[in-house]
Design an enzyme around this catalytic site. Structure first.
Site, PDB file in Angstrom:
ATOM      1  N   TRP A  91       0.815  -1.221   0.000  1.00 14.56           N
ATOM      2  CA  TRP A  91       0.000   0.000   0.000  1.00 14.56           C
ATOM      3  C   TRP A  91       0.845   1.267   0.000  1.00 14.56           C
ATOM      4  O   TRP A  91       0.475   2.283  -0.594  1.00 14.56           O
ATOM      5  CB  TRP A  91      -1.000   0.001   1.172  1.00 14.56           C
ATOM      6  CG  TRP A  91      -2.189  -0.861   0.851  1.00 14.56           C
ATOM      7  CD1 TRP A  91      -2.529  -2.038   1.450  1.00 14.56           C
ATOM      8  CD2 TRP A  91      -3.169  -0.647  -0.182  1.00 14.56           C
ATOM      9  NE1 TRP A  91      -3.649  -2.556   0.858  1.00 14.56           N
ATOM     10  CE2 TRP A  91      -4.071  -1.736  -0.141  1.00 14.56           C
ATOM     11  CE3 TRP A  91      -3.372   0.348  -1.140  1.00 14.56           C
ATOM     12  CZ2 TRP A  91      -5.161  -1.855  -1.016  1.00 14.56           C
ATOM     13  CZ3 TRP A  91      -4.458   0.232  -2.007  1.00 14.56           C
ATOM     14  CH2 TRP A  91      -5.329  -0.849  -1.944  1.00 14.56           C
ATOM     15  N   ASP A  93      -1.032   6.683   6.413  1.00 15.48           N
ATOM     16  CA  ASP A  93      -2.192   5.935   5.942  1.00 15.48           C
ATOM     17  C   ASP A  93      -2.504   4.908   7.028  1.00 15.48           C
ATOM     18  O   ASP A  93      -1.890   3.840   7.084  1.00 15.48           O
ATOM     19  CB  ASP A  93      -1.869   5.249   4.610  1.00 15.48           C
ATOM     20  CG  ASP A  93      -2.992   4.315   4.164  1.00 15.48           C
ATOM     21  OD1 ASP A  93      -4.006   4.223   4.874  1.00 15.48           O
ATOM     22  OD2 ASP A  93      -2.833   3.683   3.099  1.00 15.48           O
ATOM     23  N   LYS A 140     -12.517  -0.929   7.601  1.00 18.45           N
ATOM     24  CA  LYS A 140     -11.824  -1.904   8.459  1.00 18.45           C
ATOM     25  C   LYS A 140     -12.362  -1.782   9.885  1.00 18.45           C
ATOM     26  O   LYS A 140     -12.903  -2.716  10.421  1.00 18.45           O
ATOM     27  CB  LYS A 140     -10.317  -1.639   8.499  1.00 18.45           C
ATOM     28  CG  LYS A 140      -9.686  -1.238   7.189  1.00 18.45           C
ATOM     29  CD  LYS A 140      -9.522  -2.369   6.243  1.00 18.45           C
ATOM     30  CE  LYS A 140      -8.702  -1.938   5.036  1.00 18.45           C
ATOM     31  NZ  LYS A 140      -8.745  -2.938   3.980  1.00 18.45           N
TER      32      LYS A 140
HETATM   33  N1  PMP Z   1      -4.362   1.767   2.304  1.00 19.82           N
HETATM   34  C1  PMP Z   1      -4.413   0.665   3.057  1.00 19.82           C
HETATM   35  C2  PMP Z   1      -3.409   0.461   4.144  1.00 19.82           C
HETATM   36  C3  PMP Z   1      -5.429  -0.274   2.813  1.00 19.82           C
HETATM   37  O1  PMP Z   1      -5.492  -1.394   3.551  1.00 19.82           O
HETATM   38  C4  PMP Z   1      -6.387  -0.038   1.785  1.00 19.82           C
HETATM   39  C5  PMP Z   1      -7.514  -0.985   1.493  1.00 19.82           C
HETATM   40  N2  PMP Z   1      -7.300  -2.308   1.746  1.00 19.82           N
HETATM   41  C6  PMP Z   1      -6.267   1.132   1.030  1.00 19.82           C
HETATM   42  C7  PMP Z   1      -5.249   2.020   1.328  1.00 19.82           C
HETATM   43  C8  PMP Z   1      -7.233   1.446  -0.076  1.00 19.82           C
HETATM   44  O2  PMP Z   1      -8.448   1.823   0.479  1.00 19.82           O
HETATM   45  P1  PMP Z   1      -9.707   2.152  -0.417  1.00 19.82           P
HETATM   46  O3  PMP Z   1     -10.058   0.895  -1.158  1.00 19.82           O
HETATM   47  O4  PMP Z   1     -10.736   2.544   0.598  1.00 19.82           O
HETATM   48  O5  PMP Z   1      -9.344   3.258  -1.342  1.00 19.82           O
END
Ligand code: PMP
Length: 357
Positions: free
Chosen positions: A100, A170, A194
């Site tokens: 991520w 994040d 989450k």
């Molecule tokens: N950052 C992290 C650490 C994540 O776990 C996720 C989703 N699993 C995201 C970003 C992306 O989130 P979204 O799908 O809500 O854009």
């Protein structure tokens, strides 16, 4: 009993689902239910104010921070962070801790010069980048980290020291799982699905002085400054998701707040990692102890051909959504706040029994 170990969208607390059914989908005397009322009206304003103040209480939020409830997911923030925070500098630092953080970096590179300031080893045992004092380039608008890598199951054991450069995180898969010293961050963001509520909402927590950086010509809904000035209501916010997030914040407070969540999280993680470590190599965790995510437990079977058998038998035993991320394979059990300790124990028990058989 069926348990959902999905990495997100994840389970909501049972008590929240029950309250949401009562509060959200019944029409009141005005003929409207919660999602049908004007977002500028008193009823929704009360929901928003309560959610904001409950979250501030849970986080023991210092007075110079603002909470924004924005539409969309964390990926939108991968762009909105540089759009709002770069100012005239056009340079930002990013740490590479896995899947991520790399995706965040890829979006930032479209808008800024990105300096990679720390990297994770990328080979097993996986670990977060070393912390301590990071050397950042001159003229750096902020430094971005991903404290918990949802896909790789890696968590930073502590925070880096970025000096005067605001630390941006994040916190999608870690916010609300343990007490947090918000003052160490310039900005935190987390999509809701989450630990906060249903998808469609992202919480942004930002230090007030950073709001001045939002350029005047940014589209209004994307501007942190405009959203802060207008109480997250520049345009229609994700009303249902915010209402349910408020119920989750109430539930967290009723459970004893974030310290109680951290203690439960430790016990759940110990139970599942314990099953891995007690299996004499039948299960393998790719992440170095001390850097293992307490919430996204990633593991493999030493005999990969048994992975599908494991998944099939686990589902028959009521243990669902254990498949690892499509890019990584293997298995992953996510243990967010709404996963009761009983669910983690059921998984650990199944793992021990499967290994024995
Ligand atoms: N950052 C992290 C650490 C994540 O776990 C996720 C989703 N699993 C995201 C970003 C992306 O989130 P979204 O799908 O809500 O854009």
């Amino acid at each position: 009993m069926a348990w959902n170990f999905a990495a997100g969208p994840a389970r909501l607390p049972d008590a929240v689902l029950a309250r949401a059914a009562d509060e959200l989908f019944m029409r009141g005397a005005d003929g409207a239910c919660a999602s049908e009322r004007p977002f500028t009206g008193d009823a929704f304003r009360a929901v928003l104010d309560r959610a904001r103040s409950r979250l501030a209480q849970l986080l023991d939020l210092p007075a110079n921070y603002r909470i924004l409830f924005l539409a969309g997911g964390a990926m939108q923030q991968f762009s909105l962070v540089p759009m709002n925070l770069l100012g005239p500098v056009q340079r930002a630092a990013y740490a590479d801790s896995g899947y991520w953080s790399r995706r965040a970096m890829a979006e930032a590179e479209k808008l800024a010069e990105v300096a990679v300031v720390a990297r994770y080893p990328g080979e097993q045992p996986l670990a977060a980048p070393p912390t301590g004092r990071w050397t950042l380039p001159a003229d750096c608008a902020y430094c971005h980290i991903t404290p918990n890598e949802t896909v790789d199951g890696i968590a930073y054991p502590d925070l880096p020291d970025t000096g005067a450069v605001p630390l941006v995180a994040d916190a999608t898969s870690s916010l609300l799982m343990a007490p947090l010293d918000v003052a160490k961050f310039g900005l935190l963001y987390a999509s809701a699905q989450k630990n906060i509520g249903p998808a469609g909402l992202t919480v942004v927590i930002v230090r007030e002085d950073l709001l001045e950086r939002s350029p005047a010509d940014l589209p209004a809904p994307f501007s942190y400054r405009r959203q802060a000035d207008e109480g997250s209501c520049v345009n229609t916010p994700p009303m249902l998701a915010i209402h349910i997030a408020g119920l989750v914040f109430d539930w967290l407070a009723e459970q004893g707040g974030l310290a109680a969540m951290a203690a439960a999280s430790r016990r759940k993680a110990e139970s599942v990692y314990g099953a891995i470590d007690a299996s004499a190599g039948f299960y393998r965790a790719p992440v170095l102890p001390g850097h293992r995510s307490p919430v996204n437990v990633c593991f493999h079977l030493a005999e990969p051909a048994l992975t599908e058998v494991f998944i099939g038998e686990a589902e028959a035993a009521g243990l669902h959504h254990l498949r690892g991320h499509r890019q990584r394979g293997g298995l992953r059990a996510s243990l967010y706040n709404a996963m009761p300790e009983e669910g983690a124990a059921a998984l650990a028990g199944f793992m021990a029994d499967f290994a024995r058989r």
